[in-house]
Design a protein around this motif. Structure first.
Motif, short mmCIF file in Angstrom:
data_model
loop_
_atom_site.label_atom_id
_atom_site.label_comp_id
_atom_site.label_asym_id
_atom_site.label_seq_id
_atom_site.Cartn_x
_atom_site.Cartn_y
_atom_site.Cartn_z
N VAL A 1 0.81 -1.21 0.00
CA VAL A 1 0.00 0.00 0.00
C VAL A 1 0.85 1.27 0.00
O VAL A 1 0.57 2.21 -0.74
N LEU A 2 1.89 1.29 0.81
CA LEU A 2 2.65 2.53 0.98
C LEU A 2 3.69 2.79 -0.09
O LEU A 2 3.98 3.95 -0.40
N LEU A 3 4.30 1.75 -0.66
CA LEU A 3 5.33 1.98 -1.67
C LEU A 3 4.82 2.80 -2.86
O LEU A 3 5.49 3.76 -3.27
N PRO A 4 3.65 2.47 -3.43
CA PRO A 4 3.18 3.31 -4.55
C PRO A 4 2.88 4.74 -4.12
O PRO A 4 3.14 5.68 -4.89
N VAL A 5 2.37 4.93 -2.92
CA VAL A 5 2.05 6.29 -2.46
C VAL A 5 3.34 7.09 -2.28
O VAL A 5 3.43 8.24 -2.72
N VAL A 6 4.35 6.49 -1.67
CA VAL A 6 5.63 7.18 -1.49
C VAL A 6 6.27 7.46 -2.85
O VAL A 6 6.85 8.52 -3.07
N CYS A 7 6.14 6.52 -3.77
CA CYS A 7 6.68 6.73 -5.13
C CYS A 7 5.97 7.91 -5.80
O CYS A 7 6.61 8.73 -6.47
N GLY A 8 4.67 8.00 -5.63
CA GLY A 8 3.92 9.13 -6.19
C GLY A 8 4.39 10.46 -5.62
O GLY A 8 4.53 11.45 -6.34
N ILE A 9 4.67 10.48 -4.32
CA ILE A 9 5.18 11.70 -3.70
C ILE A 9 6.56 12.05 -4.26
O ILE A 9 6.85 13.20 -4.58
N CYS A 10 7.42 11.04 -4.38
CA CYS A 10 8.77 11.28 -4.92
C CYS A 10 8.73 11.76 -6.37
O CYS A 10 9.50 12.64 -6.74
N LEU A 11 7.84 11.19 -7.17
CA LEU A 11 7.72 11.64 -8.55
C LEU A 11 7.24 13.08 -8.60
O LEU A 11 7.70 13.88 -9.43
N ASN A 12 6.32 13.43 -7.74
CA ASN A 12 5.78 14.79 -7.70
C ASN A 12 6.84 15.81 -7.29
O ASN A 12 6.88 16.91 -7.81
N LYS A 13 7.72 15.40 -6.36
CA LYS A 13 8.77 16.31 -5.88
C LYS A 13 10.07 16.20 -6.68
O LYS A 13 11.02 16.92 -6.39
N ARG A 14 10.12 15.26 -7.64
CA ARG A 14 11.32 15.02 -8.45
C ARG A 14 12.51 14.67 -7.58
O ARG A 14 13.59 15.24 -7.69
N LYS A 15 12.32 13.70 -6.70
CA LYS A 15 13.37 13.24 -5.81
C LYS A 15 13.39 11.72 -5.82
O LYS A 15 12.41 11.08 -6.17
N CYS A 16 14.51 11.14 -5.44
CA CYS A 16 14.66 9.68 -5.25
C CYS A 16 14.33 8.90 -6.53
O CYS A 16 13.51 7.99 -6.52
N ARG A 17 15.00 9.25 -7.62
CA ARG A 17 14.75 8.60 -8.90
C ARG A 17 14.99 7.09 -8.83
O ARG A 17 14.24 6.29 -9.37
N GLY A 18 16.07 6.68 -8.15
CA GLY A 18 16.39 5.26 -8.02
C GLY A 18 15.29 4.49 -7.31
O GLY A 18 14.92 3.39 -7.71
#
Length: 134
Positions: free
Chosen positions: A70-87
């Motif tokens: 549940v949380l991995l996709p949500v955290v990934c969405g936040i990272c994509l939105n902020k342009r951080k943690c590409r890896g």
């Protein structure tokens, strides 16, 4: 009559749109996975209230699975939105490929977008021409 500055601005705008769509898609995926995990959550809650007789390690395993799904996709969405943690986003996209069919499409498109040189520049904070820096 090719204007390189206009082409760069168009590419930057396209990258920003694709990242926004992918971010929203990961938020939706996290919500769908949370809804799908409701029966598993019910089992874990039943274990905690003493109705099931599983070991504590099994309970911890299922709790971590639920949180991961549940949380991995949500955290990934936040990272994509902020342009951080590409890896991290690439790893989550690769794991999403295992969730056929929606996750597979989402993971493949995410990997394609994140491997573009212009998107790499966005994540590294060196947006070409100064466009769309966050």
């Amino acid at each position: 009559m090719h204007d390189p500055q206009a082409a760069e601005a168009y590419r930057a705008q396209t990258d920003a749109n694709h990242l926004r769509i992918l971010s929203l898609s990961y938020f939706i995926a996290g919500g769908l996975y949370a809804f799908g995990a409701l029966p598993l959550i019910k089992c874990v809650v039943s274990e905690w209230t003493g109705r099931l007789h599983a070991s504590g390690a099994a309970t911890l395993f299922w709790v971590l699975c639920i949180l991961g799904v549940v949380l991995l996709p949500v955290v990934c969405g936040i990272c994509l939105n902020k342009r951080k943690c590409r890896g991290f986003c690439i790893v989550v996209a690769a794991l999403s490929c295992l969730k056929f069919p929606f996750g597979t499409a989402l993971g493949v498109f995410t990997i394609i977008v994140l491997c573009r040189p212009s998107v790499i520049a966005l994540f590294e904070g060196r947006a070409p021409g100064g466009y769309l820096k966050r």
